[in-house]
Design a protein around this motif. Structure first.
Motif, PDB file in Angstrom:
ATOM      1  N   GLU A 141       0.834  -1.202   0.000  1.00 49.03           N
ATOM      2  CA  GLU A 141       0.000   0.000   0.000  1.00 49.03           C
ATOM      3  C   GLU A 141       0.869   1.253   0.000  1.00 49.03           C
ATOM      4  O   GLU A 141       0.588   2.234  -0.693  1.00 49.03           O
ATOM      5  N   ILE A 142       1.960   1.198   0.797  1.00 49.40           N
ATOM      6  CA  ILE A 142       2.878   2.332   0.849  1.00 49.40           C
ATOM      7  C   ILE A 142       3.473   2.598  -0.527  1.00 49.40           C
ATOM      8  O   ILE A 142       3.539   3.737  -0.993  1.00 49.40           O
ATOM      9  N   ILE A 143       3.903   1.519  -1.183  1.00 51.68           N
ATOM     10  CA  ILE A 143       4.530   1.663  -2.497  1.00 51.68           C
ATOM     11  C   ILE A 143       3.551   2.266  -3.498  1.00 51.68           C
ATOM     12  O   ILE A 143       3.872   3.201  -4.228  1.00 51.68           O
ATOM     13  N   THR A 144       2.348   1.745  -3.536  1.00 56.41           N
ATOM     14  CA  THR A 144       1.386   2.151  -4.565  1.00 56.41           C
ATOM     15  C   THR A 144       0.789   3.530  -4.310  1.00 56.41           C
ATOM     16  O   THR A 144       0.377   4.205  -5.251  1.00 56.41           O
ATOM     17  N   GLU A 145       0.732   3.950  -3.063  1.00 61.15           N
ATOM     18  CA  GLU A 145       0.082   5.222  -2.751  1.00 61.15           C
ATOM     19  C   GLU A 145       1.096   6.343  -2.449  1.00 61.15           C
ATOM     20  O   GLU A 145       1.311   7.227  -3.278  1.00 61.15           O
ATOM     21  N   GLU A 146       1.744   6.282  -1.305  1.00 60.15           N
ATOM     22  CA  GLU A 146       2.552   7.419  -0.864  1.00 60.15           C
ATOM     23  C   GLU A 146       3.822   7.605  -1.702  1.00 60.15           C
ATOM     24  O   GLU A 146       4.173   8.736  -2.048  1.00 60.15           O
ATOM     25  N   LEU A 147       4.507   6.516  -2.016  1.00 55.95           N
ATOM     26  CA  LEU A 147       5.729   6.678  -2.801  1.00 55.95           C
ATOM     27  C   LEU A 147       5.418   7.099  -4.238  1.00 55.95           C
ATOM     28  O   LEU A 147       6.164   7.882  -4.832  1.00 55.95           O
ATOM     29  N   TYR A 148       4.341   6.597  -4.784  1.00 53.95           N
ATOM     30  CA  TYR A 148       3.947   7.047  -6.126  1.00 53.95           C
ATOM     31  C   TYR A 148       3.527   8.514  -6.089  1.00 53.95           C
ATOM     32  O   TYR A 148       3.789   9.269  -7.033  1.00 53.95           O
ATOM     33  N   GLN A 149       2.884   8.919  -5.009  1.00 57.16           N
ATOM     34  CA  GLN A 149       2.521  10.323  -4.852  1.00 57.16           C
ATOM     35  C   GLN A 149       3.779  11.195  -4.776  1.00 57.16           C
ATOM     36  O   GLN A 149       3.834  12.281  -5.364  1.00 57.16           O
ATOM     37  N   ALA A 150       4.787  10.685  -4.034  1.00 54.73           N
ATOM     38  CA  ALA A 150       6.050  11.418  -3.941  1.00 54.73           C
ATOM     39  C   ALA A 150       6.699  11.568  -5.315  1.00 54.73           C
ATOM     40  O   ALA A 150       7.241  12.623  -5.651  1.00 54.73           O
ATOM     41  N   ASP A 152       5.166  11.665  -8.222  1.00 53.40           N
ATOM     42  CA  ASP A 152       4.386  12.652  -8.990  1.00 53.40           C
ATOM     43  C   ASP A 152       4.746  14.074  -8.565  1.00 53.40           C
ATOM     44  O   ASP A 152       4.897  14.974  -9.410  1.00 53.40           O
ATOM     45  N   LEU A 153       4.874  14.284  -7.259  1.00 47.95           N
ATOM     46  CA  LEU A 153       5.236  15.608  -6.762  1.00 47.95           C
ATOM     47  C   LEU A 153       6.622  16.021  -7.259  1.00 47.95           C
ATOM     48  O   LEU A 153       6.846  17.173  -7.636  1.00 47.95           O
ATOM     49  N   TRP A 154       7.549  15.077  -7.263  1.00 46.72           N
ATOM     50  CA  TRP A 154       8.905  15.363  -7.739  1.00 46.72           C
ATOM     51  C   TRP A 154       8.881  15.724  -9.218  1.00 46.72           C
ATOM     52  O   TRP A 154       9.543  16.669  -9.654  1.00 46.72           O
ATOM     53  N   ASP A 155       8.102  14.970 -10.005  1.00 48.47           N
ATOM     54  CA  ASP A 155       7.986  15.249 -11.440  1.00 48.47           C
ATOM     55  C   ASP A 155       7.415  16.637 -11.693  1.00 48.47           C
ATOM     56  O   ASP A 155       7.773  17.304 -12.681  1.00 48.47           O
ATOM     57  N   GLU A 156       6.511  17.075 -10.806  1.00 43.13           N
ATOM     58  CA  GLU A 156       5.873  18.384 -10.965  1.00 43.13           C
ATOM     59  C   GLU A 156       6.729  19.524 -10.418  1.00 43.13           C
ATOM     60  O   GLU A 156       6.336  20.695 -10.497  1.00 43.13           O
ATOM     61  N   ALA A 166       7.777  11.022   0.862  1.00 46.22           N
ATOM     62  CA  ALA A 166       8.618   9.827   0.806  1.00 46.22           C
ATOM     63  C   ALA A 166       9.100   9.451   2.201  1.00 46.22           C
ATOM     64  O   ALA A 166       9.165   8.264   2.559  1.00 46.22           O
ATOM     65  N   GLY A 167       9.439  10.455   3.014  1.00 47.93           N
ATOM     66  CA  GLY A 167       9.870  10.189   4.382  1.00 47.93           C
ATOM     67  C   GLY A 167       8.763   9.593   5.232  1.00 47.93           C
ATOM     68  O   GLY A 167       8.999   8.678   6.024  1.00 47.93           O
ATOM     69  N   ILE A 168       7.547  10.092   5.054  1.00 44.59           N
ATOM     70  CA  ILE A 168       6.398   9.546   5.792  1.00 44.59           C
ATOM     71  C   ILE A 168       6.175   8.087   5.413  1.00 44.59           C
ATOM     72  O   ILE A 168       5.917   7.232   6.269  1.00 44.59           O
ATOM     73  N   ALA A 169       6.281   7.789   4.124  1.00 42.56           N
ATOM     74  CA  ALA A 169       6.110   6.410   3.663  1.00 42.56           C
ATOM     75  C   ALA A 169       7.145   5.496   4.304  1.00 42.56           C
ATOM     76  O   ALA A 169       6.831   4.385   4.752  1.00 42.56           O
ATOM     77  N   LEU A 170       8.382   5.967   4.360  1.00 39.31           N
ATOM     78  CA  LEU A 170       9.449   5.166   4.941  1.00 39.31           C
ATOM     79  C   LEU A 170       9.226   4.967   6.439  1.00 39.31           C
ATOM     80  O   LEU A 170       9.438   3.865   6.973  1.00 39.31           O
ATOM     81  N   GLU A 171       8.783   6.000   7.124  1.00 35.45           N
ATOM     82  CA  GLU A 171       8.477   5.892   8.552  1.00 35.45           C
ATOM     83  C   GLU A 171       7.381   4.854   8.787  1.00 35.45           C
ATOM     84  O   GLU A 171       7.470   4.033   9.701  1.00 35.45           O
ATOM     85  N   ARG A 172       6.346   4.898   7.985  1.00 33.45           N
ATOM     86  CA  ARG A 172       5.237   3.946   8.133  1.00 33.45           C
ATOM     87  C   ARG A 172       5.727   2.516   7.962  1.00 33.45           C
ATOM     88  O   ARG A 172       5.322   1.611   8.684  1.00 33.45           O
ATOM     89  N   HIS A 173       6.610   2.327   6.995  1.00 35.45           N
ATOM     90  CA  HIS A 173       7.126   0.980   6.778  1.00 35.45           C
ATOM     91  C   HIS A 173       7.966   0.507   7.960  1.00 35.45           C
ATOM     92  O   HIS A 173       7.841  -0.646   8.402  1.00 35.45           O
ATOM     93  N   LEU A 174       8.805   1.378   8.486  1.00 37.98           N
ATOM     94  CA  LEU A 174       9.630   1.006   9.634  1.00 37.98           C
ATOM     95  C   LEU A 174       8.771   0.733  10.869  1.00 37.98           C
ATOM     96  O   LEU A 174       9.066  -0.184  11.652  1.00 37.98           O
ATOM     97  N   ILE A 241      13.495   9.032  -2.633  1.00 38.58           N
ATOM     98  CA  ILE A 241      12.318   8.316  -3.139  1.00 38.58           C
ATOM     99  C   ILE A 241      12.710   6.931  -3.660  1.00 38.58           C
ATOM    100  O   ILE A 241      12.065   5.925  -3.341  1.00 38.58           O
ATOM    101  N   LYS A 242      13.770   6.885  -4.458  1.00 36.87           N
ATOM    102  CA  LYS A 242      14.200   5.611  -5.043  1.00 36.87           C
ATOM    103  C   LYS A 242      14.648   4.633  -3.976  1.00 36.87           C
ATOM    104  O   LYS A 242      14.244   3.456  -3.987  1.00 36.87           O
ATOM    105  N   GLN A 243      15.468   5.087  -3.043  1.00 41.66           N
ATOM    106  CA  GLN A 243      15.973   4.177  -2.023  1.00 41.66           C
ATOM    107  C   GLN A 243      14.882   3.774  -1.040  1.00 41.66           C
ATOM    108  O   GLN A 243      14.892   2.646  -0.528  1.00 41.66           O
ATOM    109  N   ALA A 244      13.953   4.677  -0.773  1.00 39.15           N
ATOM    110  CA  ALA A 244      12.826   4.331   0.091  1.00 39.15           C
ATOM    111  C   ALA A 244      12.006   3.211  -0.540  1.00 39.15           C
ATOM    112  O   ALA A 244      11.596   2.253   0.134  1.00 39.15           O
ATOM    113  N   GLU A 245      11.769   3.314  -1.839  1.00 44.41           N
ATOM    114  CA  GLU A 245      11.028   2.269  -2.542  1.00 44.41           C
ATOM    115  C   GLU A 245      11.766   0.941  -2.481  1.00 44.41           C
ATOM    116  O   GLU A 245      11.168  -0.113  -2.238  1.00 44.41           O
ATOM    117  N   ASP A 246      13.084   0.979  -2.678  1.00 46.04           N
ATOM    118  CA  ASP A 246      13.880  -0.255  -2.607  1.00 46.04           C
ATOM    119  C   ASP A 246      13.839  -0.861  -1.206  1.00 46.04           C
ATOM    120  O   ASP A 246      13.697  -2.082  -1.057  1.00 46.04           O
TER     121      ASP A 246
END
Length: 251
Positions: A141-150, A152-156, A166-174, A241-246
């Motif tokens: 869920e983290i990968i598909t929602e928050e990291l993908y959102q991150a 999109d924000l970076w692209d914009e 991206a940091g929030i997503a990583l915190e949630r996973h930990l 973002i990339k390392q958080a996803e990995d």
């Protein structure tokens, strides 16, 4: 609120106690059968029916407690477990056992009790499987929602917001890793990436290398979360973002 691991340990303790109790019941009935034999065959007039009454009461209590666990955690096996009750009822009261070989009786008794025990003993493995599925589900869920959102924000061009998400997503996973750990970890839901990484590393859940990597990512995330004069480095946030996803996929 108990964690999934604490819940599993509580259920395991109950099952261990129930297994011990049913083994004691089996031992008592085995001895009754052996003590009431003549020419290796059961004579019901030799059975101590006072002991039978005691065991009958013990088994009723045992069965109701065990059935509660099976109904809650293994409902698909509840029918099988209930069917063993009538078999045990006949064995407990030695119905139709006159002149039955004691060894045959004990063999049937062992098979029925083993069936009940095996259903109970399969509960912890099912709970563990479900616990791991929850962990994977949250990570997905983290990968598909928050990291993908991150992303999109970076692209914009919203670099700071991308780093925070991206940091929030990583915190949630930990936090998920801490919650499903088999060890009794001490942590708070307000802990940040670095603190959670230290907790997991000290417990042996992640390597020191991963701990250092997470510390580096925590610095990037913190830089994004604070109102500094300079904007966060775009490449560093991309790296976050990339390392958080990995990391979410790896640990």
């Amino acid at each position: 609120m108990a964690t999934s691991r604490e819940k599993l340990e509580e259920v395991e303790e109950k099952i261990d106690r129930l297994v011990e109790e049913i083994e004691e019941i089996n031992s008592t009935l085995y001895n009754l059968a052996q003590d009431s034999t003549s020419a290796k065959k059961i004579k019901t007039d030799r059975i101590d029916w006072g002991i039978v009454d005691e065991v009958d009461e013990e088994y009723e209590i045992w069965y109701n407690q065990a059935l509660t666990l099976v109904s809650e955690y293994m409902p698909e096996r509840e029918g099988d477990f209930r069917r063993t009750y009538s078999d045990m009822d006949e064995l407990l009261h030695f119905d139709g056992m006159e002149y039955t070989k004691a060894d045959n009786y004990c063999g049937i008794l062992r098979r029925v009790i083993s069936k009940q025990k095996n259903i109970l003993l399969s509960i912890p493995s099912k709970l563990e499987t479900e616990r791991l599925k929850v962990r994977k589900g949250i990570s997905d869920e983290i990968i598909t929602e928050e990291l993908y959102q991150a992303k999109d924000l970076w692209d914009e061009g919203n670099v700071r917001a991308a780093g925070v998400i991206a940091g929030i997503a990583l915190e949630r996973h930990l936090l998920t890793l801490c919650n499903v750990s088999e060890r009794d970890l001490k942590y708070e839901y307000s802990d940040g990436i670095r603190s959670l990484a230290e907790t997991l590393s000290d417990a042996g859940e992640i390597t020191n290398a991963k701990r250092s990597q997470l510390g580096y990512l925590a610095d990037i995330r913190n830089n994004c979360a604070h109102a500094n004069e300079e904007e966060p480095d775009k490449r560093e946030v991309e790296r976050l973002i990339k390392q958080a996803e990995d990391l979410v996929r790896e640990i």
